[in-house]
Design an enzyme around this catalytic site. Sequence first.
Site, PDB file in Angstrom:
ATOM      1  N   MET A 130      43.621  21.206  32.078  1.00  0.00           N
ATOM      2  CA  MET A 130      44.812  21.311  32.913  1.00  0.00           C
ATOM      3  C   MET A 130      44.487  21.004  34.369  1.00  0.00           C
ATOM      4  SD  MET A 130      46.872  24.635  31.445  1.00  0.00           S
ATOM      5  CE  MET A 130      45.578  25.707  30.840  1.00  0.00           C
ATOM      6  N   GLU A 132      43.102  19.825  37.938  1.00  0.00           N
ATOM      7  CA  GLU A 132      42.622  18.570  38.511  1.00  0.00           C
ATOM      8  C   GLU A 132      41.992  18.816  39.878  1.00  0.00           C
ATOM      9  OE1 GLU A 132      46.019  15.765  36.364  1.00  0.00           O
ATOM     10  OE2 GLU A 132      45.881  15.807  38.557  1.00  0.00           O
ATOM     11  N   PRO A 133      41.189  17.860  40.359  1.00  0.00           N
ATOM     12  CA  PRO A 133      40.552  18.046  41.674  1.00  0.00           C
ATOM     13  C   PRO A 133      41.527  18.390  42.790  1.00  0.00           C
ATOM     14  CG  PRO A 133      39.582  16.175  40.550  1.00  0.00           C
ATOM     15  CD  PRO A 133      40.737  16.623  39.702  1.00  0.00           C
ATOM     16  N   GLY A 136      45.430  23.150  41.572  1.00  0.00           N
ATOM     17  CA  GLY A 136      44.917  24.334  40.911  1.00  0.00           C
ATOM     18  C   GLY A 136      45.971  24.902  39.990  1.00  0.00           C
ATOM     19  N   THR A 163      36.175  24.306  30.807  1.00  0.00           N
ATOM     20  CA  THR A 163      35.283  25.078  29.941  1.00  0.00           C
ATOM     21  C   THR A 163      35.070  24.330  28.630  1.00  0.00           C
ATOM     22  OG1 THR A 163      36.064  27.156  30.884  1.00  0.00           O
ATOM     23  CG2 THR A 163      34.972  27.270  28.750  1.00  0.00           C
ATOM     24  N   GLU A 248      46.393  33.558  26.499  1.00  0.00           N
ATOM     25  CA  GLU A 248      45.213  33.274  27.319  1.00  0.00           C
ATOM     26  C   GLU A 248      44.960  34.414  28.307  1.00  0.00           C
ATOM     27  OE1 GLU A 248      43.627  30.020  30.644  1.00  0.00           O
ATOM     28  OE2 GLU A 248      45.277  29.498  29.290  1.00  0.00           O
ATOM     29  N   ARG A 249      46.023  34.896  28.932  1.00  0.00           N
ATOM     30  CA  ARG A 249      45.852  35.977  29.914  1.00  0.00           C
ATOM     31  C   ARG A 249      45.466  37.286  29.249  1.00  0.00           C
ATOM     32  NH1 ARG A 249      50.936  33.292  33.096  1.00  0.00           N
ATOM     33  NH2 ARG A 249      49.636  31.852  34.302  1.00  0.00           N
ATOM     34  N   ARG A 274      16.723  56.609  36.668  1.00  0.00           N
ATOM     35  CA  ARG A 274      16.148  56.294  37.968  1.00  0.00           C
ATOM     36  C   ARG A 274      16.045  57.551  38.836  1.00  0.00           C
ATOM     37  NH1 ARG A 274      13.202  52.623  41.061  1.00  0.00           N
ATOM     38  NH2 ARG A 274      14.040  52.488  43.176  1.00  0.00           N
ATOM     39  N   GLY A 370      45.334  31.590  35.975  1.00  0.00           N
ATOM     40  CA  GLY A 370      46.347  31.959  36.958  1.00  0.00           C
ATOM     41  C   GLY A 370      45.786  33.009  37.894  1.00  0.00           C
TER      42      GLY A 370
END
Length: 383
Positions: A130, A132-133, A136, A163, A248-249, A274, A370
């Site tokens: 999706m 591109e340079p 966003g 990805t 996706e989210r 520790r 996003g």
Amino acid sequence: MPLQIQKSSWSTTELEDLRDLARTFCQKELAPNQERWAAEKKVDRELWTKAGEVGLLALSIPEEYGGGGGTFAHEAVLYEEQARSGDSAWGVTVHNGIVAHYILEYANEEQKKAWLPKFASGEMVGAVAMTEPGTGSDLQNIKTRAVRDGDHYVINGAKTFITNGFHADLVVVAVKTDPDAGAQGVSLIAVETDTPGFSRGRVLDKIGLKGQDTAELNFDDVRVPAANLLGDQEGLGFIQLMQQLPQERLIIAVTAVAGMEAAIDQTIAYTKDRQAFGRPIYNFQNTKFKLAEAATEAAVSRAYLDQCIERHLRKELDVQGAAMAKLWTTERVNKVVDDCLQLFGGYGYMTEYPIARAWADIRISRIFGGTSEIMKEIISRTL
């Protein structure tokens, strides 16, 4: 996991059996290879076929297409165990949870039968292109063009931050089929990467996710069959993206919560072992209070995540709910991991410690899928 006293509300005996398989695979195949993959900027190609052999690919794809026949819950189990193993290199979330579902939902029957069994076996690796340079989150203004030429589309353009870009055999590409139609001019086209004119640029050097093959992709007069258009007409791409982005989210939220829980567990173990000023670091009030806050953040995040997964399994998760899940969990995991790193002192800044790698890896969670700012914009539209 100490912080998850009860199983998730959506869990079943079958899913816990899958969890055992996923945990074993992740501990054996992923955890030992983190430093090498980070140096090479990619996982081994054979990892995909190994995962296919044990049945961890295409988990939520119907059996008729070679998949596991499961649900999003099966995917969530795998993603949780991957996060808990400390791996951020293997792009299985994109392959399983995103690209395979674009094919399942929008490809024609012939394509499903041709591609999805290969997704399940690991013979084919999926990516989605999706960004591109020059764009966003503003997908309406992408520049990559697909021009119809008889029975083919000719694609020209460039994509970045992809990805699985190095290993991908099939890329779902967001293109403009009508440059003057805004969102209505966006379409999705599946491109097999052995097509002439397709090329890969560099694998990108990132501050985190070092072992993930995030690459630049180039399309120079790439001719693909018109049948590779996803959907029965042009201009459906933006709608298709909006339909799939909630899952996706939610995937990002799943990995954020599991990463939060893993970081807290590591920090509890470290601070109890520790010593400083003659006693364990855990015994200092500041340490206990910070970990109490972190455990609460994780528990609240887990509760809302589980609710969202239940809604998604019922096909009731809306865009707003998914945006809330991503916003809340990614903001929380960044805070929690930062607080945990602080409790490691100087060792927390050393990349040999998983907490240091986690701190760098999770920063992208507020950006990809996003940005947090876009999530707030989406949520605000429903108020």
